[in-house]
Design an enzyme around this catalytic site. Sequence first.
Site, PDB file in Angstrom:
ATOM      1  CB  ALA A  61      -3.622  -6.834  -1.778  1.00 27.30           C
ATOM      2  N   GLY A 102      -7.888  -6.149  -4.756  1.00 28.15           N
ATOM      3  CA  GLY A 102      -6.799  -5.905  -5.681  1.00 28.15           C
ATOM      4  C   GLY A 102      -7.035  -6.871  -6.861  1.00 28.15           C
ATOM      5  CD  GLU A 105      -8.009  -2.287  -6.161  1.00 24.23           C
ATOM      6  OE1 GLU A 105      -7.302  -2.890  -5.361  1.00 24.23           O
ATOM      7  OE2 GLU A 105      -8.094  -0.965  -5.944  1.00 24.23           O
ATOM      8  CD  GLU A 125     -10.370  -3.565  -1.627  1.00 25.75           C
ATOM      9  OE1 GLU A 125     -11.590  -3.339  -1.734  1.00 25.75           O
ATOM     10  OE2 GLU A 125      -9.411  -3.816  -2.584  1.00 25.75           O
TER      11      GLU A 125
END
Length: 703
Positions: A61, A102, A105, A125
């Site tokens: 992210a 992310g 993911e 994270e």
Amino acid sequence: MTAEYKVQGDVAVISMNNPPVNGLGYATRLGIVDGLNKASADAKVKAIVITGLGKAFSGGADIHEFGTPKALQQPNLLAVIDTIEHSAKPVIAAIHSVAMGGGLELALGCHYRIAAPGAQIALPEVKLGLLPGAGGTQRLPRVLGVENALNMIVSGQAVKSEMLAMAPRQKLFDKLAKSADSLMEEAIELAQKAAADHAKGGALPLVRNLPCKHPQNDAYFEFARNTVEATAKNYPAPLKCVDAVAAAATKKFEDGLATERQLFGQLMLTPESAALRHVFFAQRAASKIPDVGSDVKPRDVKRVAVIGAGTMGGGISMNFLSAGIPVTMLEVKQEALDHGVGIMRKNYEARVKKGKLKQDKYDACMALLKTTLSYDDLKDCDMVIEAVFENMDVKQAVFKKLDEVMKPGAILATNTSTLDVNQIAAVTKRPQDVVGTHFFSPANVMKLLEVVRADKTAKDVLATIMVLAKKIKKTAVVARVCDGFIGNRMVEQYVRQGGFLVDEGATPEQVDKAIEKFGFAMGPFRMGDLAGNDIGWAIRKRRAQEHPGMKYSGTADLLCEMGRFGQKTGAGWYDYQPGQRKPVPSKVVLDMIDKYRKDQGVTPRKISSEEIVGRLVYSLVNEGARILEEGIANKASDIDMVYLMGYGFPVWRGGPMHYADQVGLFNVAQAMNRFAQNPRDDAKFWQPAPLLAKLAADGKTFN
Ligand code: 3HC
Ligand code: NAI
């Protein structure tokens, strides 16, 4: 949109293109969905490959977006993954270099995954005080098993793709590519095969449909919680990671995903996560100097010289040797050289004994070391770091000599902790090549390097030091010349407050305990005993000449007059048992403090921990604000890095300036005004620095 779309035969290739690391910001997310929609609408396309251009598949992210409306703007990452899962055509992730957070993911949402060898795979994270928030805690255990996945999620550590591909029963990668070069070719082959299989009528595989269970679910998660709780302490994220993975192993996929989402949202609002995200950017920002752009070419440094084989010279040399950079160490006497090299050997051997260093690496480091008593042997060095006695005459004599012998363009650095680098540079004919490199003790361990920019230091010298710092694994922060630079100038105020608190009624132990509970590694009195109380004594004597009006507690001088210099003399603010470092409160010291108070006519009062912490931490903040407005530091986050890396400020509080921002500068300034009313303290010091007062009035922050 920051993703490219191309069709190669019957395969669509969506390439994220958001340098530097393909962060999954709004435009990239939009670009991926746009590509998926195009591929879905194109009858020619039978399968889709998602990859990343440049130096990463994806770093996750976009952290810049956190806390901004863009982070929430649809499609969010969950929606992107949902679109992939619903694709009627197989989607293949072609992973290389870095797939983190992310990014991983996203790959886990794809139907198939192929990775290049050497790719760093992680869910980091937790290092930002978060947990994976786009299905990572639910999908990774389904492809790697609960234990392996939890280890990766709680540690945040990266694992190489080839290691993961070897894990028994892993379903993370369908294929490991032969090389990074052949990755795309092999990904397209895999896509074509998947399309052919799918055409025969098979459903597309989804990670969410895989089972997730630990054979001893309850017992394992109880063990995991206990283990994590014991180490996580002030960090809330690791325990929440366990909760989220436990949800994967006990709930239906959708319910587990909801739990993950809820925990992610909670963590995002914690001050610890705000601090850790600040530290992530502060660390990277520290290496950037406003007027030294990327067009400034660093000088080549192949061999380094170190003058002085004492406490600092030895540690400094070890940094370079460990990074594979040859060192020539110069001393005045052979005995001093032998002694210094002996200590370096002892330090390396301790690491070998603990299994932290391989014997052959130790041998290789020592083979890079040359020692000498002659300046002639420094002629081939590209840089020299002086670490001789802290005395201007001695240092100037050394620099005159270096000016004569060093080759043109060599960098001349001084490790001085207090002296004026301009005055040192002035004795050379090349002040542009002179810079301060202030290492912290023990220099082979401490992560901080203060880079002191003198008036004439050349930009390419600074650029070189920043590159070298990275090579020797230091966090370099630039400071301008002033007494104490950033760190020691601030710590002087903090220690001074410790003294006033004791004068007024606190014990050294009470002060230390209060600030250690706040999160500091060590309070000011334990720190004094470790570093040597005689250092502060010498500084105060100098101050008495330079700034005769400066107010100090008299107890520290009385302590030194008693010969209690700290651990090295077996006694300081505390008593120490022979050979032990555990501080024991000292009756002798408490009596001395008592007598001092009586002599000063002070009736001791009870002082709260809140007042102790406020006065110690805000003394750093106020001096930090002055350092910032004088241009000694380039940015507030640099001051935070100095305190986090060099002075044991709690990382989960983000550094003194970030902490003050969190408290609110208005509140900080109000507290300073209250402290200024105290007749035993220094009212002048507690006037909020003009920059702080202005920011507080404008409702702004330092960072
Ligand atoms: N978002 C935005 N910018 C990022 C970024 C990210 N996720 N990761 C790195 N960057 C930026 C850095 O800020 C830096 O920018 P700068 O040049 O302007 O200072 C630049 O990329 C290069 O970073 P590094 O200097 O760290 O480069 P390296 O090559 O040494 O390392 C890396 C690359 C391994 C990707 C490292 O940057 C890293 O570990 N990044 C953090 C990865 C991370 O924490 N990802 C998780 C994000 S949270 C998430 O995904 C939430 C999700 O679960 C919902
Ligand atoms: P030290 O006393 O342990 O070592 C100094 C060494 O320099 C001695 O081995 C001495 O023989 C040698 N030396 C003296 N004059 C010399 C000369 N003319 N030529 C060659 N060698 C010479 O001192 P330390 O602690 O290593 O400090 C060195 C420098 O680092 C000082 O400027 C000090 O302020 C600075 N510093 C020290 C820190 C510490 O915690 N010790 C922390 C940060 C900086």
